[in-house]
Design a protein around this motif. Sequence first.
Motif, short mmCIF file in Angstrom:
data_model
loop_
_atom_site.label_atom_id
_atom_site.label_comp_id
_atom_site.label_asym_id
_atom_site.label_seq_id
_atom_site.Cartn_x
_atom_site.Cartn_y
_atom_site.Cartn_z
N ASP A 34 -0.18 -10.37 2.25
CA ASP A 34 1.23 -10.00 2.14
C ASP A 34 1.31 -8.48 2.28
OD1 ASP A 34 1.31 -8.68 -0.59
OD2 ASP A 34 0.66 -10.69 -1.19
N SER A 35 2.53 -7.97 2.36
CA SER A 35 2.73 -6.55 2.67
C SER A 35 2.23 -5.62 1.58
CB SER A 35 4.20 -6.28 2.95
OG SER A 35 4.99 -6.58 1.80
N THR A 36 2.04 -6.13 0.35
CA THR A 36 1.59 -5.26 -0.74
C THR A 36 0.14 -4.81 -0.55
OG1 THR A 36 0.85 -7.08 -2.18
CG2 THR A 36 3.17 -6.39 -2.34
N TRP A 37 -0.59 -5.49 0.31
CA TRP A 37 -1.97 -5.08 0.59
C TRP A 37 -2.03 -3.82 1.45
CZ3 TRP A 37 -6.88 -7.73 -0.25
CH2 TRP A 37 -6.77 -8.83 -1.11
N TRP A 38 -0.95 -3.50 2.12
CA TRP A 38 -0.95 -2.35 3.04
C TRP A 38 -0.82 -1.05 2.25
CZ3 TRP A 38 -2.40 -1.36 7.74
CH2 TRP A 38 -1.99 -0.18 8.36
N PRO A 39 -1.73 -0.09 2.44
CA PRO A 39 -1.62 1.20 1.74
C PRO A 39 -0.49 2.04 2.32
CG PRO A 39 -3.85 0.82 2.62
CD PRO A 39 -2.93 -0.16 3.28
N ILE A 62 -7.06 7.56 -0.73
CA ILE A 62 -6.68 6.22 -1.16
C ILE A 62 -7.71 5.68 -2.16
CG2 ILE A 62 -6.42 3.83 -0.35
CD1 ILE A 62 -5.25 5.06 2.25
N ALA A 63 -8.98 6.03 -1.95
CA ALA A 63 -10.06 5.53 -2.81
C ALA A 63 -9.98 6.02 -4.25
CB ALA A 63 -11.42 5.91 -2.21
N HIS A 64 -9.16 7.02 -4.51
CA HIS A 64 -9.05 7.55 -5.88
C HIS A 64 -8.30 6.61 -6.82
CE1 HIS A 64 -9.50 11.89 -4.14
NE2 HIS A 64 -10.66 11.30 -4.36
N GLN A 65 -7.73 5.53 -6.27
CA GLN A 65 -6.91 4.63 -7.08
C GLN A 65 -7.59 3.29 -7.35
OE1 GLN A 65 -4.14 6.10 -8.14
NE2 GLN A 65 -4.68 7.86 -6.86
N THR A 66 -8.91 3.23 -7.30
CA THR A 66 -9.60 1.94 -7.39
C THR A 66 -9.74 1.39 -8.81
OG1 THR A 66 -11.74 3.08 -7.36
CG2 THR A 66 -10.88 2.25 -5.25
N ASP A 67 -9.04 1.99 -9.76
CA ASP A 67 -9.08 1.45 -11.12
C ASP A 67 -8.04 0.35 -11.32
OD1 ASP A 67 -7.04 3.31 -10.80
OD2 ASP A 67 -7.15 4.03 -12.86
N THR A 68 -7.30 -0.01 -10.27
CA THR A 68 -6.34 -1.11 -10.34
C THR A 68 -6.61 -2.10 -9.22
OG1 THR A 68 -4.71 -0.09 -8.85
CG2 THR A 68 -4.60 0.53 -11.19
N VAL A 69 -6.10 -3.32 -9.39
CA VAL A 69 -6.24 -4.34 -8.35
C VAL A 69 -5.60 -3.87 -7.05
CG1 VAL A 69 -5.56 -6.67 -7.64
CG2 VAL A 69 -6.39 -6.28 -9.96
N GLY A 71 -5.00 -0.81 -6.10
CA GLY A 71 -5.76 0.31 -5.55
C GLY A 71 -7.00 -0.16 -4.82
N ARG A 72 -7.69 -1.16 -5.36
CA ARG A 72 -8.88 -1.68 -4.68
C ARG A 72 -8.50 -2.38 -3.38
NH1 ARG A 72 -10.27 -2.44 -10.15
NH2 ARG A 72 -9.43 -4.57 -10.21
N ARG A 73 -7.39 -3.09 -3.40
CA ARG A 73 -6.92 -3.72 -2.16
C ARG A 73 -6.61 -2.67 -1.10
NH1 ARG A 73 -2.58 -8.36 -4.25
NH2 ARG A 73 -4.13 -9.85 -5.06
N HIS A 74 -5.96 -1.61 -1.50
CA HIS A 74 -5.60 -0.57 -0.54
C HIS A 74 -6.84 0.12 0.03
CE1 HIS A 74 -1.23 -0.11 -2.26
NE2 HIS A 74 -1.45 -1.25 -1.63
N LEU A 75 -7.82 0.39 -0.82
CA LEU A 75 -9.07 0.96 -0.32
C LEU A 75 -9.73 0.00 0.67
CD1 LEU A 75 -11.61 2.74 -0.23
CD2 LEU A 75 -12.40 1.51 -2.27
N PHE A 76 -9.77 -1.26 0.32
CA PHE A 76 -10.38 -2.28 1.17
C PHE A 76 -9.73 -2.29 2.55
CE2 PHE A 76 -10.91 -6.91 2.27
CZ PHE A 76 -12.29 -6.89 2.39
N VAL A 77 -8.42 -2.37 2.57
CA VAL A 77 -7.70 -2.42 3.85
C VAL A 77 -7.85 -1.11 4.62
CG1 VAL A 77 -5.41 -2.61 4.91
CG2 VAL A 77 -6.07 -4.17 3.06
N ALA A 78 -7.74 0.01 3.94
CA ALA A 78 -7.87 1.31 4.62
C ALA A 78 -9.25 1.47 5.25
CB ALA A 78 -7.60 2.44 3.64
N SER A 79 -10.28 0.99 4.56
CA SER A 79 -11.64 1.07 5.11
C SER A 79 -11.76 0.21 6.36
CB SER A 79 -12.66 0.60 4.06
OG SER A 79 -12.61 1.40 2.90
N LEU A 80 -11.16 -0.98 6.32
CA LEU A 80 -11.18 -1.85 7.50
C LEU A 80 -10.42 -1.21 8.66
CD1 LEU A 80 -10.47 -5.36 5.88
CD2 LEU A 80 -12.69 -4.40 6.51
N VAL A 81 -9.26 -0.66 8.37
CA VAL A 81 -8.44 -0.03 9.41
C VAL A 81 -9.19 1.12 10.06
CG1 VAL A 81 -6.34 1.32 9.81
CG2 VAL A 81 -6.24 -0.75 8.41
#
Length: 225
Positions: A34-39, A62-69, A71-81
């Motif tokens: 869903d759209s909430t995964w997009w950073p 973006i990786a500075h926010q990985t202390d939340t679910v 934030g981890r999703r956003h890091l994951f997607v940004a790394s893939l992108v």
Amino acid sequence: MIVLPDDVDVPDRDTVLSQAIPFDRGRWISLLPDSTWWPAALDDCPHSGRWPRVDRRAVFAIAHQTDTVEGRRHLFVASLVWGTGTKAQSVNRRARIFQHSSPADIDARLCEALDVLRERGAVDAYRAFNNDHRIPHLGPAFFSKVLYFAGHDTAVSHHRPVILDSVVSRALKAEGVADGSWPENGWSSDRYRLYVDGVHSYARSRGVLPDQVEAALFARGKQML
């Protein structure tokens, strides 16, 4: 032990952090759970020609926010992108990750692997992603990117994670750094340990950071395509 040649042309850190990759926002949005995964931070990336471009510096932010679910999703997607580019085939291949695992399962495995990274370092985190916390269709070339962005700029007592992909491996083999049995994909955890040890040793000898060495190897590998 991997020994890197003395004549590796190592870029400065600003050049490394400025390495930018174009991306197609619309294509990614349509393939995420869903759209909430997009950073949202990716929407601020500058355009160059048709596409916006995300650099390493932006993904680190973006990786500075990985202390939340989230934030981890956003890091994951940004790394893939950052690792994929704009080709539809490449983006669709990454999207298989979301088609074959539930969001809850991805969240759990990502959280576990990043906890291992913080507690025990890069090699153990790689082993976690490669075994018990494996996410289907997320291979080493991409989960090593997730680990890199999550941990390279974090002060830890362990080796910093570095990216290992087929382009880097091509350079390792061409330079005689790795033996003929070194694969171009699917690297075991022991192979990753050898690679990380070698990169860190060489980085110390040159007074640079490990990702500068990885970027140098990537540039060599690209020249061989």
